[in-house]
Scaffold this active site. Structure first.
Site, PDB file in Angstrom:
ATOM      1  CB  CYS A 109      -3.432   4.098  -0.074  1.00 54.04           C
ATOM      2  SG  CYS A 109      -2.842   2.599  -0.890  1.00 54.04           S
ATOM      3  CG  HIS A 115       1.405   5.534  -4.553  1.00 53.94           C
ATOM      4  ND1 HIS A 115       2.104   4.355  -4.594  1.00 53.94           N
ATOM      5  CD2 HIS A 115       2.208   6.435  -3.941  1.00 53.94           C
ATOM      6  CE1 HIS A 115       3.277   4.533  -4.017  1.00 53.94           C
ATOM      7  NE2 HIS A 115       3.372   5.777  -3.610  1.00 53.94           N
ATOM      8  CB  SER A 169       3.055   1.651  -6.431  1.00 54.69           C
ATOM      9  OG  SER A 169       1.936   1.781  -5.598  1.00 54.69           O
ATOM     10  CD  GLU A 215      -2.176  -2.209   1.337  1.00 58.00           C
ATOM     11  OE1 GLU A 215      -1.083  -2.662   1.741  1.00 58.00           O
ATOM     12  OE2 GLU A 215      -3.197  -2.907   1.192  1.00 58.00           O
ATOM     13  CB  SER A 216       1.464   4.080  -0.695  1.00 58.79           C
ATOM     14  OG  SER A 216       0.096   4.159  -1.054  1.00 58.79           O
TER      15      SER A 216
END
Lengths: 346, 346
Positions: free
Chosen positions: A87, A255, A241, A72-73
């Protein structure tokens, strides 16, 4: 951005909006020059990210900066600066205390010199996990750790807005420590985009591209800031990403949550230029958002400080986006500009 | 400012912080030149104020403006502008719908051209009455009446801050109507002070002064902006209110809650000067606050627009107050500056 989450009501949704934590460390120790956050072992960083509910999926580095693509990012680790941008329903503030301990135990940093925690208003706050469900919760946690913390909401609180927590100590209680980072130029541009062009977003799916490299080229992401070492990743079935790094510790990171019902793209960089107007223009032309926020932080030494003046004079951006909001805050070490735009006619 | 309220825990407390509502009316009717808010009968204004939980206690007027001292602060009525400023546990937003009806029925105004609802964070929000207990409640009520409303919080949300609700229509949906008020220069300075000097505050008690006139002179309030027609009132046993009016509809208004445990003074004016810095200096020298916020609104024609630039360059005010916060917002018709200061050492 990574995998979709299925909601209790059966609807697929993913919260692209990131929580962004940036911490500058320092030490009062006279051996402070040996302090370096990159001395924290990888296994310790991995444990830290478990608390945040994400993991490392790719990595590049140069002499100044370690850049991690996460499930996540992203995460960026330099000598004295730590950046974690995550995120979905991640919980970055829960890793704050363990991180401060690691910074002391492995990196030799005993003090937080500056801290910035920020995020846009979520699309679905009801789906977040404590302490990230409400800004008041996040502020309460941060206030318990930092006596000099101040919390702001920029933009309209009943529309799209952007939250920031930072430190604002009284000058006399916080003497300048010579030789450390506050004496360098520093700046950050962030552009947070929603309601993006569906044709552009289609690039960031496995239907249209094989991998990150193909998506980066096809969308023209490699041309936004040339000469970056790029580490890109295309998720299954969709989502993208990328981290880019260059000399002197400069970075960029993008992202993308491409699904039409909740499309979201974030762009961030700290490259020093005389104005961010051209980079903003290239980002907008690449992604064609329906709405976007721009934030620019710069300290007194930064060459980018004219960006705010330029944007202040313009009621529109690129003849296509109306400005709905512009705000400025002056902190002890940084000036901050926030602006919000919507596509014409909105 | 008026009489003390006794709390459930037996402690005397009065909320000096005012709710400030300013509405500019207009009409699309070609007979709009005859429209005038002062055509609303006094009895109707009195009924309106019952809803707000306050009443008229004094009145002065000139050709341009009717100025009322209320049991809780002030009301100013001009041709097309209505200002209601009320402290304590009053409920001014509850009078909004009835006011819009009166403006149409008696004054000939069919539209709200602009609206500003603002207040500082309360000292005791828990003692307020619905819909004024939380800014979110106030915003919900306003949003139900105004589709173009935008809500802001300026200053640190976890410290002293200041809330604003205003209208931000898209330009093309809100054509300029010739001959009406937006083509005139307009500006408002407000200074909201807490933790005031006890010796100064003692002036505003019946122990030290017989009446409002004596308190006005003794404190030097008549020298802050000379040549105003002053209507002042000293409450029993303590508390003070004054309205001042001059030609062209310029006004000033001061309200004082002198009790040491919750001292509060507000100052507001719309006089046009090249910079508000001198007036701010005189207000601070008169009341000697421990903390204060300054807000300046000015439209593009206003002569006061250099105030923000001047205050932006100063980290301190008068060598005695440290600046802790400074923020600027640009709206379609107005620029707004907010700053917050604390006494040194704070």
């Amino acid at each position: 951005m990574a995998s979709d989450e299925t909601m209790s009501d059966g609807v697929q949704f993913f919260e692209g909006v990131e929580k962004l934590l940036e911490i500058w460390f320092t030490t009062s120790d006279c051996n402070g020059k040996a302090s370096d956050l990159r001395k924290i072992p990888r296994s310790k960083l991995e444990s830290l990210l478990k608390i945040v509910r994400c993991e490392i999926i790719s990595f590049v580095k140069n002499e100044q900066i370690d850049a991690y693509v996460l499930s996540e990012s992203s995460m960026f680790v330099s000598k004295s600066r730590f950046i974690l941008k995550t995120c979905g329903t991640t919980t970055p503030l829960l890793c704050l205390q363990p991180l401060l301990l690691l910074a002391e135990q492995y990196a030799g940093f005993t003090e937080v010199e500056d801290l910035f925690y920020s995020r846009k208003s979520y699309k679905r706050p009801d789906l977040q996990v404590s302490p990230h469900q409400h800004f008041d919760q996040e502020v309460a946690l941060l206030d318990s750790l930092f006596p000099d913390g101040v919390a702001y909401c920029l933009g309209a609180v009943n529309r799209d807005c952007w939250y920031l927590y930072t430190l604002n100590p009284l000058p006399q209680r916080h003497p300048q420590i010579p030789g450390l980072s506050t004496t360098d130029a520093d700046q950050t541009l962030e552009i947070l985009m929603t309601d993006l062009d569906p044709d552009v977003m289609a690039i960031f799916t496995k239907v249209e591209c094989l991998n990150g490299t193909e998506a980066t080229k096809k969308a023209g992401i490699d041309k936004i800031i040339p000469n970056m070492t790029i580490d890109d990743f295309l998720f299954e079935p969709c989502g993208y990403s990328m981290n880019g790094v260059s000399k002197n510790g400069y970075y960029m990171t993008i992202h993308i949550t491409p699904e039409p019902d909740f499309s979201y793209v974030s762009f961030e960089t700290n490259v020093p230029v005389s104005s961010y107007k051209e980079i903003i223009g290239r980002v907008l032309d690449t992604f064609l958002p329906g709405k976007f926020t721009v934030t620019v932080f710069n300290n007194q030494l930064s060459p980018t400080k004219d960006t705010s003046k330029e944007l202040l004079c313009l009621n529109q951006f690129g003849n296509r986006w109306d400005r709905r909001d512009i705000q400025q805050i002056s902190f002890k070490n940084y000036d901050l500009m926030y602006a919000f735009y919507t596509k014409f006619p909105s």
